[in-house]
Design an enzyme around this catalytic site. Structure first.
Site, PDB file in Angstrom:
ATOM      1  CG  ASP A 108      37.765  34.707 -66.357  1.00  0.00           C
ATOM      2  OD1 ASP A 108      37.689  34.112 -65.272  1.00  0.00           O
ATOM      3  OD2 ASP A 108      37.005  35.638 -66.659  1.00  0.00           O
ATOM      4  CG  ASN A 116      33.667  46.566 -67.978  1.00  0.00           C
ATOM      5  OD1 ASN A 116      33.190  45.501 -67.587  1.00  0.00           O
ATOM      6  ND2 ASN A 116      34.878  46.657 -68.469  1.00  0.00           N
TER       7      ASN A 116
HETATM    8  C1  F6R Z   1      35.224  35.973 -63.322  1.00  0.00           C
HETATM    9  C2  F6R Z   1      34.789  36.708 -64.489  1.00  0.00           C
HETATM   10  C3  F6R Z   1      34.279  38.091 -64.405  1.00  0.00           C
HETATM   11  C4  F6R Z   1      33.360  38.348 -63.215  1.00  0.00           C
HETATM   12  C5  F6R Z   1      32.902  39.807 -63.174  1.00  0.00           C
HETATM   13  C6  F6R Z   1      32.067  40.098 -61.954  1.00  0.00           C
HETATM   14  O1  F6R Z   1      35.594  34.653 -63.664  1.00  0.00           O
HETATM   15  O2  F6R Z   1      34.865  36.181 -65.562  1.00  0.00           O
HETATM   16  O3  F6R Z   1      33.595  38.403 -65.600  1.00  0.00           O
HETATM   17  O4  F6R Z   1      32.244  37.494 -63.296  1.00  0.00           O
HETATM   18  O5  F6R Z   1      34.020  40.642 -63.165  1.00  0.00           O
HETATM   19  O6  F6R Z   1      32.859  39.985 -60.823  1.00  0.00           O
HETATM   20  P1  F6R Z   1      32.199  40.045 -59.362  1.00  0.00           P
HETATM   21  O7  F6R Z   1      31.358  38.821 -59.257  1.00  0.00           O
HETATM   22  O8  F6R Z   1      33.381  39.983 -58.425  1.00  0.00           O
HETATM   23  O9  F6R Z   1      31.436  41.297 -59.284  1.00  0.00           O
END
Ligand code: F6R
Length: 273
Positions: A73, A149
């Site tokens: 993304d 979430n």
């Molecule tokens: C990032 C993505 C998100 C993250 C998620 C966790 O490319 O797609 O789904 O994997 O928000 O983020 P962190 O690792 O920063 O806790």
């Protein structure tokens, strides 16, 4: 313990194990003269994995010359130079360190949804993104993090709440949930949307590795995969239906689950409608 759940002592051990798995796949494919198609995530979770991959490139001759990547993304609209841009983040954490030279990844093999595409061209951009994945034979291994979430990519719980089946969610522009805007420090940036692979896109990967680390993720890991059974309000729960999905998490993220029961109850029950 279920065979699809591995719990490592801490973040470094989780990151090393993830990098090892990626490196084994790349080396195996290189030996066979095949390319390796990786799906990549951003955020804090895979930072250690990327650091270890850079070390393997620099010190252990890991060869990225036949690796093709697709990121999950990117924020939209978001210029590549914006501090929140996932193009910037991926370059800084991984690509700039493993590019050029004989063993380096080729710039044309790196794919990240564009934060710069004009609104009218988004749909076409998303279709082309999926088409490119297909052209190279699909994603061999998709790395996924989990939001507090339960989101994977930017597939938020709200995107399933209206009854839309997960297998209809492909790469598209989405509104970020207020929880994500807060968690990702987007307040004040004006960023409220993203382009993300869909849940179905992620489920099409040949294998998926979900990483989670730290106490902040303990509650959602338990709510999604814990002994209460599968929770489909959490988009990550859909992954339990993937034949080759592995959860690789650390002790802190696993703190709330009953390890005897965890992550097994829903296995295999997610069907395409
Ligand atoms: C990032 C993505 C998100 C993250 C998620 C966790 O490319 O797609 O789904 O994997 O928000 O983020 P962190 O690792 O920063 O806790």
């Amino acid at each position: 313990m279920s065979d699809w759940l591995t719990i490592k002592s801490d973040y470094d051990a989780m990151s090393e194990a993830a990098a090892k798995q990626v490196a084994i796949l790349i080396r195996e494919n290189n030996r066979k003269g095949k390319s390796t198609v990786l799906g990549l995530a951003t955020g804090s979770t895979p930072t250690g994995l990327y650091k270890e991959l850079v070390r393997l490139y620099e010190e252990e001759q890991l060869d990225f010359s036949n690796v093709i990547t697709f990121n999950l993304d990117n924020y939209w609209p978001c210029d590549d130079a914006h501090e929140k841009s996932y193009v910037k983040e991926m370059n800084e954490k991984l690509f700039d360190h493993i590019i050029g030279g004989e063993r380096g990844i080729k710039r044309e093999n790196i794919h990240i949804p564009s934060g710069k595409v004009v609104e009218d061209a988004i749909e076409e951009h998303c279709i082309a993104y999926e088409e490119k994945m297909k052209q190279v034979g699909g994603i061999d291994l998709q790395i996924v993090g989990i939001g507090k979430n339960g989101h994977i990519g930017f597939n938020e719980p709200e995107h399933l709440a209206d009854g839309t089946p997960w297998y209809k969610l492909r790469t598209r522009k989405v509104d970020l949930s207020p929880a994500t805007i807060k968690a990702n420090g987007l307040d004040g940036t004006g960023i409220k949307s993203a382009i993300t692979m869909g849940i179905d896109t992620i489920m099409q990967a040949k294998s998926v590795l979900l990483l989670a680390s730290g106490p902040d993720k303990a509650q959602i890991i338990n709510e999604t995969f814990g002994a209460e059974g599968l929770n489909l309000k959490s988009p990550a729960g859909i992954l339990a239906g993937h034949e080759h999905c592995h959860l690789l998490i650390d002790e802190a993220a696993a703190a709330a689950i009953d390890k005897g029961e965890a992550a097994i109850k829903g296995k295999g029950v997610i069907a395409r409608g």
